[in-house]
Write a protein that holds these residues in place. Structure first.
Motif, short mmCIF file in Angstrom:
data_model
loop_
_atom_site.label_atom_id
_atom_site.label_comp_id
_atom_site.label_asym_id
_atom_site.label_seq_id
_atom_site.Cartn_x
_atom_site.Cartn_y
_atom_site.Cartn_z
N MET A 1 0.83 -1.18 0.00
CA MET A 1 0.00 0.00 0.00
C MET A 1 0.87 1.24 0.00
SD MET A 1 -3.14 -0.59 2.58
CE MET A 1 -4.59 -0.87 1.63
N THR A 2 0.38 2.27 -0.66
CA THR A 2 1.09 3.54 -0.72
C THR A 2 0.13 4.68 -0.42
OG1 THR A 2 2.62 2.70 -2.39
CG2 THR A 2 2.47 5.08 -2.17
N PHE A 3 0.60 5.63 0.38
CA PHE A 3 -0.14 6.84 0.70
C PHE A 3 0.75 8.02 0.33
CE2 PHE A 3 -0.77 10.45 3.51
CZ PHE A 3 -2.14 10.65 3.47
N GLU A 4 0.15 9.07 -0.27
CA GLU A 4 0.92 10.27 -0.60
C GLU A 4 0.16 11.51 -0.17
OE1 GLU A 4 3.20 10.43 -4.28
OE2 GLU A 4 2.34 8.47 -4.79
N HIS A 5 0.93 12.51 0.24
CA HIS A 5 0.36 13.80 0.64
C HIS A 5 1.36 14.89 0.26
CE1 HIS A 5 -0.30 17.21 3.40
NE2 HIS A 5 -1.56 16.88 3.29
N PRO A 33 5.12 20.22 14.93
CA PRO A 33 4.44 19.85 16.18
C PRO A 33 4.69 18.45 16.72
CG PRO A 33 2.94 21.07 14.78
CD PRO A 33 4.18 20.81 13.96
N PRO A 34 4.70 17.38 15.91
CA PRO A 34 4.89 16.06 16.52
C PRO A 34 6.34 15.75 16.94
CG PRO A 34 4.25 15.83 14.20
CD PRO A 34 4.31 17.29 14.51
N ILE A 86 9.95 11.76 3.40
CA ILE A 86 9.45 13.13 3.46
C ILE A 86 10.40 14.00 2.65
CG2 ILE A 86 8.66 15.01 4.93
CD1 ILE A 86 8.43 12.91 7.20
N ASP A 87 9.90 14.46 1.52
CA ASP A 87 10.69 15.23 0.55
C ASP A 87 10.40 16.71 0.75
OD1 ASP A 87 11.96 16.27 -1.68
OD2 ASP A 87 11.02 14.88 -3.10
N HIS A 88 11.41 17.45 1.17
CA HIS A 88 11.31 18.89 1.45
C HIS A 88 11.98 19.64 0.31
CE1 HIS A 88 11.42 16.67 5.25
NE2 HIS A 88 10.71 17.64 5.79
N ARG A 89 11.24 20.54 -0.34
CA ARG A 89 11.79 21.30 -1.47
C ARG A 89 11.53 22.79 -1.27
NH1 ARG A 89 8.35 18.94 -5.73
NH2 ARG A 89 7.35 17.88 -4.02
N VAL A 90 12.51 23.59 -1.65
CA VAL A 90 12.33 25.05 -1.61
C VAL A 90 12.92 25.62 -2.90
CG1 VAL A 90 14.49 25.47 -0.33
CG2 VAL A 90 12.64 27.16 -0.25
N GLU A 91 12.20 26.57 -3.48
CA GLU A 91 12.67 27.22 -4.70
C GLU A 91 12.32 28.69 -4.65
OE1 GLU A 91 10.31 26.13 -8.32
OE2 GLU A 91 9.23 24.86 -6.90
N ALA A 92 13.15 29.49 -5.31
CA ALA A 92 12.88 30.92 -5.41
C ALA A 92 11.54 31.11 -6.09
CB ALA A 92 13.99 31.62 -6.19
N HIS A 93 10.77 32.07 -5.58
CA HIS A 93 9.42 32.30 -6.09
C HIS A 93 9.07 33.75 -5.81
CE1 HIS A 93 5.27 31.31 -7.12
NE2 HIS A 93 4.88 31.92 -6.03
N THR A 118 0.42 12.91 8.41
CA THR A 118 0.45 14.19 7.70
C THR A 118 -0.53 15.23 8.25
OG1 THR A 118 -1.11 13.35 6.04
CG2 THR A 118 1.26 13.10 5.57
N ALA A 119 -1.26 14.90 9.30
CA ALA A 119 -2.28 15.81 9.83
C ALA A 119 -1.71 17.17 10.22
CB ALA A 119 -2.98 15.18 11.04
N ASP A 120 -0.51 17.19 10.78
CA ASP A 120 0.09 18.45 11.22
C ASP A 120 0.94 19.12 10.15
OD1 ASP A 120 -0.96 18.59 13.83
OD2 ASP A 120 0.51 17.13 14.53
#
Length: 139
Positions: A1-5, A33-34, A86-93, A118-120
């Motif tokens: 099973m796979t879940f994505e958010h 928070p967690p 958990i993939d964290h991405r930041v880009e100029a915008h 992913t609730a928080d």
């Protein structure tokens, strides 16, 4: 099973300001928070492992599987048969940055645990951005 958010938020903070908070694991408990505590077993780079202590005293080992300064990092948590990336991405915008966090959970029960994990996420993104946008303390 796979879940994505996935969630994104725009900020006036620079990608460098976001990166400073992400790469300093001592700040994670302040904006996520967690998270109660993070122990990293070395520098913030690919292959470094550590332990996240989550609410309720749950300890989760993790590994940094991708690290690109001021762009992206991925932490992989392993909880029994569940693997959480958990993939964290930041880009100029515009005059700031766009921050995106994509969570993938694989394993038995991923669909049931995914919404809890992913609730928080929106709260964490908002707190991260607020910290990054805050004026630097005067020395």
């Amino acid at each position: 099973m796979t879940f994505e958010h996935e969630g994104s938020i725009a900020t006036t903070a620079s990608p460098a300001a976001i990166w400073r908070l992400w790469s300093d694991t001592g700040t994670w408990a302040q904006w996520d928070p967690p998270v109660e505590r993070v122990v990293l077993d070395g520098p913030f780079r690919i292959g470094t492992t550590g332990t996240l202590t989550l609410a309720g005293g749950i300890e989760a080992p993790f590994e940094l599987t991708v690290v690109r300064a001021e762009e992206r990092y991925v932490d992989r948590l392993t909880l029994g048969e569940l693997v959480i990336d958990i993939d964290h991405r930041v880009e100029a915008h515009g005059d700031g940055a766009l921050v995106t966090v994509h969570t993938t959970i694989e394993g038995p029960g991923a669909d049931q645990i995914g919404p809890m994990v992913t609730a928080d996420a929106p709260v964490a993104l908002a707190a991260l951005v607020a910290m990054a946008e805050a004026p630097a303390p005067v020395a």
